[in-house]
Design an enzyme around this catalytic site. Structure first.
Site, PDB file in Angstrom:
ATOM      1  N   ASP A  94       9.061  -3.651 -13.718  1.00 48.38           N
ATOM      2  CA  ASP A  94       8.311  -3.032 -12.436  1.00 48.38           C
ATOM      3  C   ASP A  94       8.798  -1.561 -12.523  1.00 48.38           C
ATOM      4  O   ASP A  94       9.945  -1.105 -12.052  1.00 48.38           O
ATOM      5  CB  ASP A  94       8.752  -3.655 -11.039  1.00 48.38           C
ATOM      6  N   HIS A 112       5.298  -4.730 -11.392  1.00 52.24           N
ATOM      7  CA  HIS A 112       5.260  -4.487  -9.778  1.00 52.24           C
ATOM      8  C   HIS A 112       4.295  -5.555  -9.154  1.00 52.24           C
ATOM      9  O   HIS A 112       4.852  -6.008  -8.032  1.00 52.24           O
ATOM     10  CB  HIS A 112       4.821  -3.295  -9.409  1.00 52.24           C
ATOM     11  N   SER A 153       6.074  -4.817  -1.841  1.00 59.77           N
ATOM     12  CA  SER A 153       5.867  -3.181  -2.263  1.00 59.77           C
ATOM     13  C   SER A 153       6.439  -2.610  -0.954  1.00 59.77           C
ATOM     14  O   SER A 153       7.339  -2.583  -0.520  1.00 59.77           O
ATOM     15  CB  SER A 153       4.596  -3.142  -2.675  1.00 59.77           C
ATOM     16  N   TRP A 154       5.085  -1.732  -0.530  1.00 65.81           N
ATOM     17  CA  TRP A 154       5.652  -1.067   0.739  1.00 65.81           C
ATOM     18  C   TRP A 154       5.766  -1.712   2.043  1.00 65.81           C
ATOM     19  O   TRP A 154       6.831  -1.657   2.890  1.00 65.81           O
ATOM     20  CB  TRP A 154       4.134  -0.197   1.220  1.00 65.81           C
ATOM     21  N   GLY A 156       0.805  -1.239   0.087  1.00 65.84           N
ATOM     22  CA  GLY A 156       0.178  -0.153   0.055  1.00 65.84           C
ATOM     23  C   GLY A 156       0.857   1.373   0.027  1.00 65.84           C
ATOM     24  O   GLY A 156       1.289   1.770  -1.004  1.00 65.84           O
TER      25      GLY A 156
END
Length: 314
Positions: A267, A295, A112-113, A40
Site C-alpha cells: 500500500d 491499498h 482509507s480516508w 475517498g
C-alpha cells in the site's frame, strides 16, 4: 469470505441545515450496532461495504458523507460551499446519527480516508466507540499528504509531471492538493474538468503498482469525477482539517478500545510506519500487515476484516 449483500431495512436523510445526509441501516435491528465510514473522501457508501458484516449479528448504519453519493448538495454542484464539509462536520454527523438511532456505543468500521475519520471520531468521542476495525489505515497528516504527492512523484515521475503541468508555476513547489482544489473550484468549466481528469489519473496511477494504470469506471462519470476530486483535494489540502497531532497526540483517550488495523505491505498511498507507530501505543490494538496486497486490499484483507467483525460480534 465476505457476506452476501443485505438490503436496508430502514433509510432516511439527516438534515444538518446546510446538508442532507443520506443514511441506511442493514442487518438485524436488534443486533450489535456498527457504523461504516467510507473512503475517498467522496467515494460513497456503496453496497459493497455491507458485506463485511453478518446480517444476523449486526445492525449497521451506513451513510454518504457530505457532498457525495445520495447526500445533497453534491460537491460537484457549482454553488456547493465546501467550507461546511470538514472532518469536524462529519464527526458531528456521526454523532447525530448515533443519537437519532438511539445507540449508546457502536463498532466503528472504516477504510482509507474512513480510517482517518474513524480515528478522529474515536479520540473525540471515545465513550461512544466499542471497537475499531480499520483498513488501509491513514491519518492524513502533512507528512502523509506529501508522501502521496511529492514522495510518490519520485516513484512515478512521468505521471507526477503530468499532474503538476496544470498547476501554476508559483504553486508547483507547495501543497499540490490545495493547488488542485483551487483549479477544481474555478468558474472555468473546461479547467475544472481538466483538473478533475488530472487528479483522477494520479489516483489511478497510485492504485496500479505495475504496468499502465487500470482505468476506474467511476471516473468516466463527469459528475462523480469532479465531486470526488474536489472532496479529496479539499480534505488533503487541509491535512484532514486536523492539527498535526490531532490523532497521534490523543491516543491516550482510546487505549481501552479493542482495535484491529489491516494494511497491505504494498500500500503506497501512505507510509506504513504511521499505522505501525500508532498501533504500538494502543495496547488493545492488533495490526495485520498483509505482505502481497496494496491499498485496495484483496482476499487476505477481506478475510481479516470479516474475522474481526465476527469476533467482535459474538
Amino acid at each position: 469470505m465476505r457476506y452476501p449483500v443485505s438490503e436496508p431495512f430502514d433509510s432516511g436523510v439527516l438534515e444538518t441545515g446546510s446538508h442532507s445526509v443520506f443514511w441506511e441501516r442493514v442487518g438485524n435491528p436488534s443486533g450489535k450496532p456498527a457504523v461504516v465510514l467510507h473512503g475517498g473522501p467522496g467515494s460513497g457508501a456503496t453496497p459493497w461495504w455491507r458485506t463485511f458484516f453478518d446480517s444476523d449479528r449486526y445492525c449497521v448504519t451506513l451513510f454518504d458523507q457530505r457532498g457525495c453519493g445520495r447526500s445533497r448538495p453534491l460537491a460537484s454542484d457549482p454553488d456547493t460551499d465546501l467550507s461546511s464539509i470538514t472532518t469536524q462536520h462529519l464527526i458531528a454527523d456521526i454523532e447525530a446519527l448515533r443519537v437519532l438511532h438511539g445507540i449508546d456505543r457502536w463498532l466503528v468500521f472504516g477504510g482509507s480516508w474512513g480510517s482517518t475519520l474513524g480515528l478522529a471520531y474515536a479520540v473525540e468521542h471515545p465513550s461512544r466507540v466499542s471497537e475499531l476495525v480499520l483498513w488501509g489505515v491513514t491519518t492524513t497528516t502533512r507528512h502523509e499528504v506529501d508522501w502521496l504527492t511529492w514522495s510518490m512523484g519520485e516513484v512515478y515521475p512521468e505521471a507526477f509531471s503530468d499532474l503538476l503541468a496544470l498547476v501554476p508555476d508559483v504553486e508547483r513547489g507547495g501543497n499540490v492538493p490545495a493547488a488542485y482544489n483551487r483549479l477544481l473550484m474555478s468558474e472555468d468549466e473546461e479547467l475544472r474538468d481538466r483538473a478533475a481528469r488530472g487528479w483522477c489519473a494520479w489516483e489511478e496511477r497510485l492504485a496500479t503498482l505495475q504496468g499502465p494504470p487500470n482505468p476506474s469506471p467511476r471516473y468516466a462519470d463527469a459528475t462523480f469525477r469532479l465531486g470526488f476530486a474536489r472532496l479529496v483535494t479539499h480534505f488533503f489540502g487541509a491535512h484532514g482539517f486536523l492539527p498535526m497531532d490531532g490523532i497521534s497526540g490523543r491516543l491516550d483517550r482510546i487505549v481501552d478500545i479493542p482495535a484491529v488495523f489491516v494494511r497491505g505491505r504494498l500500500d503506497i498511498a501512505s507510509p506504513l510506519g504511521v499505522v505501525w507507530r500508532l498501533a504500538q501505543q494502543l495496547p488493545l490494538a492488533t495490526l495485520h500487515v498483509v505482505e502481497d496486497e496494496d491499498h485496495g486490499g484483496a482476499d487476505v484483507t477481506d478475510r481479516l476484516l470479516v474475522s474481526a467483525t465476527d469476533q467482535f460480534g459474538r
